[in-house]
Design a protein around this motif. Structure first.
Motif, PDB file in Angstrom:
ATOM      1  N   LYS A  17      33.160  23.145  33.882  1.00 11.06           N
ATOM      2  CA  LYS A  17      34.187  23.795  34.277  1.00 11.06           C
ATOM      3  C   LYS A  17      35.510  23.240  33.334  1.00 11.06           C
ATOM      4  O   LYS A  17      36.111  24.113  32.917  1.00 11.06           O
ATOM      5  N   TRP A  21      37.638  26.085  31.329  1.00 17.58           N
ATOM      6  CA  TRP A  21      39.074  26.138  31.544  1.00 17.58           C
ATOM      7  C   TRP A  21      39.831  26.041  30.023  1.00 17.58           C
ATOM      8  O   TRP A  21      40.887  26.662  29.981  1.00 17.58           O
ATOM      9  N   LEU A  24      39.541  29.299  28.874  1.00 22.70           N
ATOM     10  CA  LEU A  24      40.450  30.262  29.384  1.00 22.70           C
ATOM     11  C   LEU A  24      41.796  30.017  28.980  1.00 22.70           C
ATOM     12  O   LEU A  24      42.425  30.981  28.471  1.00 22.70           O
ATOM     13  N   SER A  61      39.533  36.814  28.993  1.00 21.91           N
ATOM     14  CA  SER A  61      40.048  35.920  29.862  1.00 21.91           C
ATOM     15  C   SER A  61      39.631  36.388  31.190  1.00 21.91           C
ATOM     16  O   SER A  61      39.203  35.616  32.188  1.00 21.91           O
ATOM     17  N   VAL A  65      37.621  34.180  33.895  1.00 21.38           N
ATOM     18  CA  VAL A  65      38.052  33.924  35.428  1.00 21.38           C
ATOM     19  C   VAL A  65      36.839  33.954  36.247  1.00 21.38           C
ATOM     20  O   VAL A  65      36.674  33.264  37.267  1.00 21.38           O
ATOM     21  N   GLN A  66      36.026  35.202  36.046  1.00 16.44           N
ATOM     22  CA  GLN A  66      35.119  35.327  36.795  1.00 16.44           C
ATOM     23  C   GLN A  66      33.885  34.249  36.815  1.00 16.44           C
ATOM     24  O   GLN A  66      33.371  33.889  37.961  1.00 16.44           O
ATOM     25  N   LEU A  68      34.558  31.422  36.324  1.00 18.09           N
ATOM     26  CA  LEU A  68      35.013  29.991  37.170  1.00 18.09           C
ATOM     27  C   LEU A  68      35.001  30.188  38.317  1.00 18.09           C
ATOM     28  O   LEU A  68      34.676  29.360  39.310  1.00 18.09           O
ATOM     29  N   LEU A  69      35.121  31.360  38.956  1.00 17.85           N
ATOM     30  CA  LEU A  69      35.137  31.800  40.336  1.00 17.85           C
ATOM     31  C   LEU A  69      33.726  32.018  41.142  1.00 17.85           C
ATOM     32  O   LEU A  69      33.595  31.628  42.295  1.00 17.85           O
TER      33      LEU A  69
END
Length: 175
Positions: A17, A21, A24, A61, A65-66, A68-69
């Motif tokens: 992560k 990050w 991102l 981006s 984000v997907q 990370l989620l």
């Protein structure tokens, strides 16, 4: 592999992560620069650069984000094979060998773990759309269709190869 009638537990690698990050943040910086170029539009080159940067890095981006989620491991190795979040599932019998590859772009390099497949066409027939769309570009660069970027894994590529050999002792490793 089964040892003493007991299968090895899966080796699970979550997404790194911190690195994601950072990716991102970098993507968002390029989106902001693209917007600044579009707003300034002082030269044609700046306007074109902004028009390319905003949608490309904006899409990057969203994908990041997907990543990370979602609550899914990046890579799972088990006695049956390999399950990669982007590439899909491979049985050990589909993999002829593995190797660590390096791609240089300007002054930086990216490490990949390449799965050398017995039948790349059979894999491409079932591969995710993104993999199919990048397969010809990978071939021009001398890569097969199944390449795992190592920058989203929490361990170095050598540790992943060691785990692969634990689950499949006869696996060939090319250098």
């Amino acid at each position: 592999m089964i040892r003493n009638s007991v299968p090895l537990p899966p080796t699970v690698y979550p997404v790194a992560k911190g690195r994601v990050w950072a990716m991102l943040a970098g993507s968002l910086v390029f989106v902001a620069l693209g917007i600044a170029f579009l707003v300034a539009h002082s030269t044609l080159k700046m306007t074109v650069a902004g028009a390319v940067a905003v949608p490309f890095f904006g899409l990057c981006s969203v994908i990041i984000v997907q990543r990370l989620l979602r609550d899914r491991p990046e890579l799972v190795l088990d006695d049956a094979g390999v399950d990669h979040v982007r590439l899909g599932r491979f049985g050990w019998d589909e993999i002829a060998a593995v190797r660590i590859r390096e791609q240089w772009v300007r002054n930086t390099s990216q490490l990949f773990i390449e799965l050398v497949l017995h039948d790349p066409d059979a894999y491409l027939a079932r591969a995710p759309k993104l993999v199919r769309s990048t397969a010809s570009m990978n071939a021009r660069l001398g890569f097969g269709p199944a390449n795992m970027a190592t920058n989203t894994l929490p361990v170095p590529p050598g540790a992943v190869l060691d785990a692969m050999r634990r689950h499949c002792p006869g696996l060939a490793v090319q250098h």
